[in-house]
Design a protein around this motif. Structure first.
Motif: not given
Length: 303
Positions: A185-207
């Motif tokens: 969601a930053s830089g040149d890649l921000k148009h490839m992903s929903n920037q407002y999908a922070a809840m819930p964190s799947m980084h935590i769910g998966w880890s």
């Protein structure tokens, strides 16, 4: 797999190369119903798993990014969440973000950690389960899939801006500042992903899914310790890079709890309590031979 009063019987080498469950009664020989068969752990098939995981992740990404980017609501939700954390006395994300950002090599490493290990470690654990714990693979995979599925509901119902996109805050977007390839969601890649999908964190769910699986099933003590440290390191990374609030991590844990509940209901036990190995399906001809040896006929009546 034992069913009812069934036992494990070895067929001779010419007929079968592995042990498998053989029924002890004519009724059991007819096999369980479709639902019971689906709920019985079996050895996974490689081609099916590759296709399933690829299609599932593609579908997840498609749905996640198809959720409307409700910027106004996402920013309002972020402001409310930030105030709530202040009320709870846990709003230290900004201090962590600034402190870690001052150590260039550390924050750059965290940026790459955030961008890559989320996928690498999860896929690695799936491969390990497939190879070493085939009887537990499907149930443990179900936990991951159910966790991810319910997260999509969260993205739709509760759009949330990450800290680095909040209005009026001093959070640092570490990917932009250090020009690293990191958050989608930053830089040149921000148009490839929903920037407002922070809840819930799947980084935590998966880890946490990875960490619990490694801790529960690994035999080497130091590997089990690394399993527990991995989600803790991930929590530090998502906060330091200003991609998530603490409460986003809580959301990820709730989704994971739902995933374990689904697997528990479906299989009747926790995935880690299932047998390590699952029997292969016995060819019908081999079953017929065993039945005949025990004096049964193909038309033996049901009691």
């Amino acid at each position: 797999m034992p069913m009812g009063d069934s036992t494990v019987t070895s067929l001779d080498d010419r007929e079968q190369t592995t042990q498998t469950a053989v029924p002890d009664s004519p009724t059991a020989a007819n096999g369980p119903g479709l639902l019971r068969r689906l709920r019985t752990p079996r050895r996974p098939r490689l081609w099916f798993e590759i296709v399933l995981i690829a299609v599932s992740y593609w579908t997840y990404s498609l749905i996640r990014n198809a959720v409307p980017e409700q910027r106004g609501q996402a920013l309002r939700n972020a402001d409310w969440l930030w105030r709530m954390e202040h009320h709870l006395g846990i709003a230290v994300e900004e201090s962590v973000n600034h402190a870690v950002n001052s150590v260039t090599w550390l924050i750059v490493g965290m940026n790459y950690y955030y961008a890559t290990l989320h996928f690498v470690i999860t896929l690695g654990v799936l491969v390990w389960l497939y190879r070493s714990h085939p009887g537990r693979y499907a149930a443990t995979r179900l936990v991951l899939f159910a966790t991810t599925g319910v997260a999509l509901v969260g993205y739709y119902l509760y759009p949330l801006a990450p800290p680095r996109l909040m209005n009026g805050s001093t959070f640092i977007d570490t990917v932009m500042v250090h020009q690293t390839w990191g958050s989608m969601a930053s830089g040149d890649l921000k148009h490839m992903s929903n920037q407002y999908a922070a809840m819930p964190s799947m980084h935590i769910g998966w880890s946490v899914w990875c960490g619990l699986t490694i801790f529960a099933l690994a035999k080497v003590p130091w590997v089990r310790v690394l399993g527990l440290l991995y989600p803790l390191a991930t929590l530090t990374v998502i906060v330091a890079t200003a991609n998530h609030f603490w409460l986003d991590a809580v959301g990820g844990l709730l989704c994971l709890g739902f995933g374990f509940a689904v697997a528990r209901v479906w299989y009747g036990t926790l995935p880690y309590e299932l047998p390590r190995d699952a029997p292969r399906v016995v060819p019908s001809q081999a079953v017929d031979r065993v039945r005949l040896r025990r004096g049964w006929s193909r038309s033996s009546p049901r009691p």
